[in-house]
Design a protein around this motif. Structure first.
Motif, PDB file in Angstrom:
ATOM      1  N   MET A 135      10.106   1.779  -6.776  1.00  0.00           N
ATOM      2  CA  MET A 135       9.132   2.280  -5.824  1.00  0.00           C
ATOM      3  C   MET A 135       9.542   3.611  -5.218  1.00  0.00           C
ATOM      4  SD  MET A 135       6.535   0.303  -5.807  1.00  0.00           S
ATOM      5  CE  MET A 135       6.037  -1.345  -6.286  1.00  0.00           C
ATOM      6  N   GLY A 136      10.449   4.321  -5.858  1.00  0.00           N
ATOM      7  CA  GLY A 136      10.784   5.662  -5.404  1.00  0.00           C
ATOM      8  C   GLY A 136      11.258   5.686  -3.968  1.00  0.00           C
ATOM      9  N   ASN A 137      10.681   6.571  -3.152  1.00  0.00           N
ATOM     10  CA  ASN A 137      11.096   6.737  -1.757  1.00  0.00           C
ATOM     11  C   ASN A 137      10.146   6.056  -0.786  1.00  0.00           C
ATOM     12  OD1 ASN A 137      13.494   8.226  -2.097  1.00  0.00           O
ATOM     13  ND2 ASN A 137      12.322  10.069  -2.524  1.00  0.00           N
ATOM     14  N   ILE A 138       9.466   5.016  -1.224  1.00  0.00           N
ATOM     15  CA  ILE A 138       8.585   4.269  -0.329  1.00  0.00           C
ATOM     16  C   ILE A 138       9.438   3.313   0.486  1.00  0.00           C
ATOM     17  CG2 ILE A 138       6.635   2.701  -0.183  1.00  0.00           C
ATOM     18  CD1 ILE A 138       5.621   3.832  -2.804  1.00  0.00           C
ATOM     19  N   VAL A 139       9.448   3.501   1.803  1.00  0.00           N
ATOM     20  CA  VAL A 139      10.313   2.722   2.688  1.00  0.00           C
ATOM     21  C   VAL A 139       9.458   1.897   3.625  1.00  0.00           C
ATOM     22  CG1 VAL A 139      12.025   2.870   4.530  1.00  0.00           C
ATOM     23  CG2 VAL A 139      12.157   4.427   2.579  1.00  0.00           C
ATOM     24  N   GLY A 140       9.740   0.597   3.729  1.00  0.00           N
ATOM     25  CA  GLY A 140       9.023  -0.243   4.671  1.00  0.00           C
ATOM     26  C   GLY A 140       8.966  -1.685   4.226  1.00  0.00           C
ATOM     27  N   GLU A 141       8.762  -2.558   5.210  1.00  0.00           N
ATOM     28  CA  GLU A 141       8.697  -3.992   4.944  1.00  0.00           C
ATOM     29  C   GLU A 141       7.459  -4.640   5.560  1.00  0.00           C
ATOM     30  OE1 GLU A 141      13.500  -4.865   4.901  1.00  0.00           O
ATOM     31  OE2 GLU A 141      12.313  -5.374   6.670  1.00  0.00           O
ATOM     32  N   SER A 142       6.586  -3.857   6.167  1.00  0.00           N
ATOM     33  CA  SER A 142       5.419  -4.420   6.848  1.00  0.00           C
ATOM     34  C   SER A 142       4.470  -5.070   5.852  1.00  0.00           C
ATOM     35  CB  SER A 142       4.678  -3.309   7.603  1.00  0.00           C
ATOM     36  OG  SER A 142       4.175  -2.345   6.691  1.00  0.00           O
ATOM     37  N   ARG A 143       3.666  -5.992   6.368  1.00  0.00           N
ATOM     38  CA  ARG A 143       2.687  -6.662   5.513  1.00  0.00           C
ATOM     39  C   ARG A 143       1.693  -5.662   4.936  1.00  0.00           C
ATOM     40  NH1 ARG A 143       1.067 -12.040   9.094  1.00  0.00           N
ATOM     41  NH2 ARG A 143       3.132 -13.022   9.096  1.00  0.00           N
ATOM     42  N   ALA A 144       1.283  -4.694   5.766  1.00  0.00           N
ATOM     43  CA  ALA A 144       0.301  -3.708   5.308  1.00  0.00           C
ATOM     44  C   ALA A 144       0.838  -2.915   4.121  1.00  0.00           C
ATOM     45  CB  ALA A 144      -0.073  -2.763   6.453  1.00  0.00           C
ATOM     46  N   LEU A 145       2.107  -2.506   4.196  1.00  0.00           N
ATOM     47  CA  LEU A 145       2.691  -1.745   3.091  1.00  0.00           C
ATOM     48  C   LEU A 145       2.932  -2.643   1.890  1.00  0.00           C
ATOM     49  CD1 LEU A 145       3.799   0.939   2.073  1.00  0.00           C
ATOM     50  CD2 LEU A 145       6.032   0.272   2.960  1.00  0.00           C
ATOM     51  N   GLN A 146       3.367  -3.877   2.119  1.00  0.00           N
ATOM     52  CA  GLN A 146       3.626  -4.780   0.996  1.00  0.00           C
ATOM     53  C   GLN A 146       2.355  -5.057   0.205  1.00  0.00           C
ATOM     54  OE1 GLN A 146       6.672  -5.640  -0.097  1.00  0.00           O
ATOM     55  NE2 GLN A 146       7.328  -4.274   1.553  1.00  0.00           N
ATOM     56  N   ARG A 147       1.211  -5.087   0.878  1.00  0.00           N
ATOM     57  CA  ARG A 147      -0.056  -5.259   0.154  1.00  0.00           C
ATOM     58  C   ARG A 147      -0.309  -4.084  -0.782  1.00  0.00           C
ATOM     59  NH1 ARG A 147      -1.917  -7.592   5.140  1.00  0.00           N
ATOM     60  NH2 ARG A 147      -2.645  -5.550   5.874  1.00  0.00           N
ATOM     61  N   VAL A 148       0.010  -2.882  -0.319  1.00  0.00           N
ATOM     62  CA  VAL A 148      -0.149  -1.698  -1.165  1.00  0.00           C
ATOM     63  C   VAL A 148       0.782  -1.777  -2.371  1.00  0.00           C
ATOM     64  CG1 VAL A 148       0.181   0.811  -1.271  1.00  0.00           C
ATOM     65  CG2 VAL A 148      -0.930  -0.219   0.721  1.00  0.00           C
ATOM     66  N   LEU A 149       2.033  -2.137  -2.133  1.00  0.00           N
ATOM     67  CA  LEU A 149       3.001  -2.199  -3.226  1.00  0.00           C
ATOM     68  C   LEU A 149       2.625  -3.283  -4.236  1.00  0.00           C
ATOM     69  CD1 LEU A 149       6.373  -1.672  -1.321  1.00  0.00           C
ATOM     70  CD2 LEU A 149       4.840   0.011  -2.356  1.00  0.00           C
ATOM     71  N   LYS A 150       2.044  -4.375  -3.747  1.00  0.00           N
ATOM     72  CA  LYS A 150       1.578  -5.418  -4.663  1.00  0.00           C
ATOM     73  C   LYS A 150       0.449  -4.879  -5.538  1.00  0.00           C
ATOM     74  CE  LYS A 150      -0.126 -10.178  -4.814  1.00  0.00           C
ATOM     75  NZ  LYS A 150      -0.510 -11.380  -4.018  1.00  0.00           N
ATOM     76  N   ASP A 151      -0.489  -4.132  -4.945  1.00  0.00           N
ATOM     77  CA  ASP A 151      -1.571  -3.518  -5.720  1.00  0.00           C
ATOM     78  C   ASP A 151      -1.006  -2.560  -6.772  1.00  0.00           C
ATOM     79  OD1 ASP A 151      -3.527  -4.870  -4.354  1.00  0.00           O
ATOM     80  OD2 ASP A 151      -4.004  -3.217  -2.991  1.00  0.00           O
ATOM     81  N   LEU A 318      12.829   1.683  10.334  1.00  0.00           N
ATOM     82  CA  LEU A 318      13.403   1.937   9.008  1.00  0.00           C
ATOM     83  C   LEU A 318      13.214   3.396   8.602  1.00  0.00           C
ATOM     84  CD1 LEU A 318      12.350  -1.217   6.961  1.00  0.00           C
ATOM     85  CD2 LEU A 318      14.642  -0.573   7.640  1.00  0.00           C
ATOM     86  N   LEU A 319      12.030   3.931   8.858  1.00  0.00           N
ATOM     87  CA  LEU A 319      11.754   5.326   8.504  1.00  0.00           C
ATOM     88  C   LEU A 319      12.598   6.285   9.336  1.00  0.00           C
ATOM     89  CD1 LEU A 319       7.902   4.943   8.173  1.00  0.00           C
ATOM     90  CD2 LEU A 319       9.419   5.683   6.325  1.00  0.00           C
ATOM     91  N   ILE A 320      12.783   5.960  10.610  1.00  0.00           N
ATOM     92  CA  ILE A 320      13.626   6.800  11.465  1.00  0.00           C
ATOM     93  C   ILE A 320      15.035   6.887  10.879  1.00  0.00           C
ATOM     94  CG2 ILE A 320      14.738   6.993  13.727  1.00  0.00           C
ATOM     95  CD1 ILE A 320      12.228   5.644  14.907  1.00  0.00           C
TER      96      ILE A 320
END
Length: 448
Positions: A135-151, A318-320
């Motif tokens: 996933m390259g430099n995509i950083v995060g664990e939130s549900r909203a982001l995980q939905r994107v990564l699943k897609d 995490l991003l900070i």
């Protein structure tokens, strides 16, 4: 040592040793939780925040080495600082070789212990925010982001066209790269065109190429981006800015996989996977006659919406840390600590420029930080509270509804009230305000 918002666990069966180590840790501005046995520690919930474990080797029941092995088998990345007697040193050395961060002998020197804890937390942060290979430099664990990564994982192996939507600065380009990297075309070219940065008169030539003499100044043949991306991925960024008169030719290239260079009459076949992105509402543009409906539906085969940063506030810490480490290395700064007050203020801020704005703020802060602590100019963030607080209590709701909402948020925060990932930050409230509401609603006895 500054307050980092980290949580240090202490497992020791000696009550006096436990209390002494915990007092030392708190004096350094760190949070701590203590346990009298390995079994007690394993049974407790552990929140996902910067952490380390100070662990005695000689414990009744599950000893320190057994606990280390148990954590390793469970996939835990929690760094361990072992406390050991002189006779246990060979055992502790073996434990370090097996992955422990450090070991210290009893009686332990206060400064040595604090240094070991600081280093362990630093290692934890580096491991915790390291982007995945896929996933390259995509950083995060939130549900909203995980939905994107699943897609992304679902659509990447196909050749379907993807339309990535989201506000400016949310990371749409990173998502496009992730789709390419996970596809069967990953060994081929990823070609990017920003449709907003190229003048309309030149965009057709940029996309489809031109023949020599096609127009004034065309002194040589030019290969367009579609041909360059053959058998790879073509990323059309800011697709909403493409001129109406050029859209039929783009539609033909998408549907028929063929094109003609400007000034030419030879049909060229291309095998290209299209990923497009926009921060505009293309459906509204279609209704207003500013975008062709047939092109919109051809692009919108698999839509992916990247959430705004204010919709994934739990990813901000995490991003900070990710950007702090990135620019500290780049600018040769030795930044070790990020105050929890900084975390809390940045979490509450609305971030109209999203991740790009946060990245710029952190880079500027690293430049201005000459010591071990990240110094952020807090005035602009303190004066601009978030428009939308995550799960914030709404005035006028019943006490039962407010109590249920607070309890739900406390559950999400794994019982933590304060700190960057605590319930107060998630609710957009000051810690003292939330604690006051908890006392009124008879919640304070359940959480600390």
């Amino acid at each position: 040592m500054s307050d980092t918002g980290a949580l240090v666990y202490v497992v020791d069966d000696d009550p006096s040793a436990r209390v002494g180590v915990a007092r030392l840790i708190r004096s350094a501005g760190l949070m701590t939780k203590t346990f009298g046995s390995g079994e007690e520690f394993l049974a407790a919930q552990r929140p996902k925040i910067p952490s380390c474990l100070v662990l005695d080797i000689n414990l009744p029941g599950v000893n320190g080495l057994d606990l280390q092995q148990e954590l390793e088998q469970s996939g835990s990345q929690l760094p361990i600082v072992f406390l050991t007697g002189h006779g246990d040193i060979p055992t502790a050395v073996h434990a370090v070789r097996a992955g422990a961060a450090n070991f210290l002998t009893k009686p332990v020197d206060d400064e040595d212990l604090l240094n070991a804890i600081t280093q362990s937390i630093a290692y934890y942060l580096e491991d915790d925010i390291r982007p995945t290979e896929t996933m390259g430099n995509i950083v995060g664990e939130s549900r909203a982001l995980q939905r994107v990564l699943k897609d992304v994982q679902v659509v990447a192996p196909t050749d379907s066209t993807v339309l990535i939507q989201g506000e400016t600065g949310t990371g749409k380009e990173l998502v496009a790269h992730a789709i390419h990297d996970l596809s069967s075309r990953s060994k081929r070219s990823f070609v990017q065109v920003n449709c907003a940065s190229i003048p309309a008169t030149l965009l057709e030539s940029e996309l489809f190429g031109h023949e020599k003499g096609a127009f004034t100044g065309a002194f040589a043949q030019k290969i367009g981006r579609f041909e360059v991306a053959h058998e790879g991925t073509l990323f059309l960024d800011e697709i909403g800015e493409i001129p109406l008169e050029l859209q039929p030719k783009l539609l033909r290239a998408l549907q028929e996989h063929e094109l003609e260079r400007l000034g030419g009459n030879r049909t060229i076949h291309v095998n290209v996977r299209i990923v497009a992105a926009t921060n505009r509402n293309l459906k509204e543009m279609v209704d207003e006659g500013k975008f062709r409906s047939d092109l919109y539906y051809r692009l919108n085969v698999f839509p992916v919406t990247v959430p705004a940063l204010r919709e994934r506030r739990e990813d901000i810490p995490l991003l900070i840390r990710f950007f702090t480490q990135k620019y500290a290395r780049k600018l040769n700064r030795a930044i070790e600590h990020i105050p929890s007050t900084t975390h809390e203020a940045l979490i509450r801020y609305d971030w109209p420029g999203n991740i790009r704005e946060l990245q710029n703020v952190i880079e500027r802060s690293v430049i201005l930080s000459n010591g071990p602590e990240l110094i952020v100019n807090m005035t602009e963030f303190c004066s601009k509270p978030a428009r939308v607080a995550v799960h914030s209590p709404v005035s006028g709701v019943s006490e039962d509804a407010e109590r249920a909402r607070i309890l739900e948020t406390l559950k999400e925060a794994r019982g933590l009230v304060s700190g960057p990932n605590g319930a107060a930050a998630r609710l957009g409230l000051k810690r003292t305000t939330l604690q006051s509401r908890m006392r009124k609603l008879n919640i304070s006895r359940l959480y600390h």
